[in-house]
Each structure stands twice: as C-alpha cells, then as structure tokens.
Design a protein around this motif. Structure first.
Motif, short mmCIF file in Angstrom:
data_model
loop_
_atom_site.label_atom_id
_atom_site.label_comp_id
_atom_site.label_asym_id
_atom_site.label_seq_id
_atom_site.Cartn_x
_atom_site.Cartn_y
_atom_site.Cartn_z
N ASP A 16 0.84 -1.19 0.00
CA ASP A 16 0.00 0.00 0.00
C ASP A 16 0.88 1.24 0.00
OD1 ASP A 16 0.92 -0.16 2.61
OD2 ASP A 16 -1.02 0.18 3.54
N ALA A 18 0.72 5.88 0.57
CA ALA A 18 -0.02 7.02 1.09
C ALA A 18 -0.38 7.98 -0.04
CB ALA A 18 0.79 7.75 2.14
N ASN A 21 -3.46 13.09 0.91
CA ASN A 21 -4.24 13.46 2.10
C ASN A 21 -3.94 12.54 3.29
OD1 ASN A 21 -5.47 11.09 1.31
ND2 ASN A 21 -7.55 11.94 1.28
N ASP A 23 -4.39 9.23 3.38
CA ASP A 23 -5.06 7.93 3.26
C ASP A 23 -4.10 6.92 2.65
OD1 ASP A 23 -7.34 9.17 4.20
OD2 ASP A 23 -8.42 9.11 2.28
N ARG A 24 -4.24 5.67 3.07
CA ARG A 24 -3.43 4.60 2.49
C ARG A 24 -4.31 3.77 1.58
NH1 ARG A 24 1.58 4.91 3.91
NH2 ARG A 24 2.12 2.89 3.05
N VAL A 25 -3.77 3.45 0.41
CA VAL A 25 -4.49 2.66 -0.58
C VAL A 25 -3.54 1.64 -1.18
CG1 VAL A 25 -6.12 4.52 -1.16
CG2 VAL A 25 -4.01 4.26 -2.47
N SER A 29 -4.29 0.53 -6.92
CA SER A 29 -5.57 1.24 -6.99
C SER A 29 -5.61 2.09 -8.27
CB SER A 29 -5.78 2.13 -5.77
OG SER A 29 -4.96 3.28 -5.86
N ARG A 76 -4.28 13.60 -4.54
CA ARG A 76 -5.06 14.25 -3.47
C ARG A 76 -6.55 14.12 -3.80
NH1 ARG A 76 -3.51 17.09 1.40
NH2 ARG A 76 -5.54 17.76 2.14
N ASP A 78 -9.51 14.14 -2.06
CA ASP A 78 -10.63 14.78 -1.36
C ASP A 78 -10.81 16.24 -1.76
OD1 ASP A 78 -8.22 15.33 -0.20
OD2 ASP A 78 -8.92 15.20 1.86
N GLU A 150 -14.60 7.97 -8.62
CA GLU A 150 -14.00 8.85 -7.62
C GLU A 150 -13.90 10.26 -8.19
OE1 GLU A 150 -10.44 7.65 -5.50
OE2 GLU A 150 -10.76 5.56 -6.10
#
Length: 190
Positions: A16, A18, A21, A23-25, A29, A76, A78, A150
């Motif tokens: 994964d 970062a 923002n 968040d870890r994905v 992804s 980013r 969000d 998204e």
C-alpha cells in the motif's frame, strides 16, 4: 517545500501507499495507477528532451512541471475538503489547458493539413514525442476511468486530452514541419 532526507521508508512494503491526504491505498488502486502513468509519461518527456532544442525543449520543460502538478492533483482525492487542508492542494487549472491549446494552434499554423494518417516516426524527436502521445492517451483513459467512481479534477482530464494532441502536433513540427512525416499506406504489404 519538500525535503527528502531518506528515500526508502518501508511503509509500502505490504503493497500500500499514502495519498496526498494521508489515506493509504493499494499500490494497484486506480488512483495510483493514474498518477503513476503520469509519472511514466513525465519520464518519457525527459527522454524526448535529450534530443529537443530551443523552444521545443523549453515547452517540454513546462510540460514536465505541469505533469508533476497533475500527479499532485491526482494523488489528493478529497477535492471537497481543499479549503480545510493544512496547505492548499495543487490543482491543474483551466489556464494550463488554455496554454496547451495556444501552443497547439501556433505549431499547427505552420503545418500543411494532413491527407493521410501518419505512422509514429521520422526524426528521433518526433519518434519520442509519439511515444509521449500514446502514454498521455493511456494516462487520460486511466484518469477518465478513475473519474467514473471517484472525484477527479475535470481540468486533469482536459489537460491530458490536449497534451496528447500537443505531442502529435509537436511530432509533426519536429518532422521538418510535417514534410518528413511517415505516411500510412493502407494495405501496403498485402
């Protein structure tokens, strides 16, 4: 200002990463794939710059910086929370898209109209720019796919769409103003 004192962090060893923002994905992804492809494109632009000169090199330098902006935008997710962010997130702007359009119009103004599809090739610079064009198209497709589920800044997709056109016209300009374009001959080898 970014400070990178240590290159490896081991935080991604389990697959994964970062986002901007925090968040870890998963590294596979759609978002990471989209901005990773933009990074790949930026590397190909760097290769093209090895044989570019003058204004073409300067334009490619501007594009490389824009592509870093675009990658920062994509990492980013969000967008609705931009106002609350600790620092203002970097977003691609309509003005960056407009600049590409102006440069396309200027380059295209000196080219003869196409009367055939062209094959990627010609000069070394044109061949490199055609590679950039196809990777830009892939980055665009991936960004559009990401935007289906998204939030994605609409200027990101527009920029990538114009950028692939920019590379096409720049490749023609780099082929002696289109005179050395390699024309497709349908069915030539039947």
């Amino acid at each position: 200002m970014v400070v990178l004192n240590k290159i490896y962090t081991r935080t991604g060893d389990k697959g994964d990463t970062a986002l901007g923002n925090g968040d870890r994905v998963a590294k596979y992804s759609d978002r990471v794939t989209a901005y990773g492809t933009t990074d790949e494109l930026n590397s190909f632009v760097g290769v093209a710059r090895l044989v570019a000169e003058g204004e073409m090199d300067a334009a490619l330098s501007r594009i490389q910086n824009d592509l870093f902006d675009l990658g920062a935008d994509l990492c980013r997710p969000d967008m609705d929370n931009d106002a609350e962010a600790e620092y203002p997130p970097l977003r691609v702007t309509p003005e960056q898209v407009d600049r590409l359009e102006g440069e396309i119009d200027t380059m295209n103004g000196s080219l003869d109209p196409l009367r055939s599809f062209i094959l990627p090739g010609g000069t070394a610079l044109a061949a490199h720019l055609h590679v950039c064009r196809t990777v830009a198209r892939r980055a665009e497709r991936l960004s559009v796919e990401l935007s289906a589920h998204e939030a994605v800044n609409p200027s990101v997709v527009k920029y990538l769409n114009r950028l692939s056109d920019w590379f096409f016209v720049a490749a023609r300009a780099s082929n002696n103003g289109g005179k050395d374009d390699v024309l497709w001959v349908p069915g030539a080898n039947r």
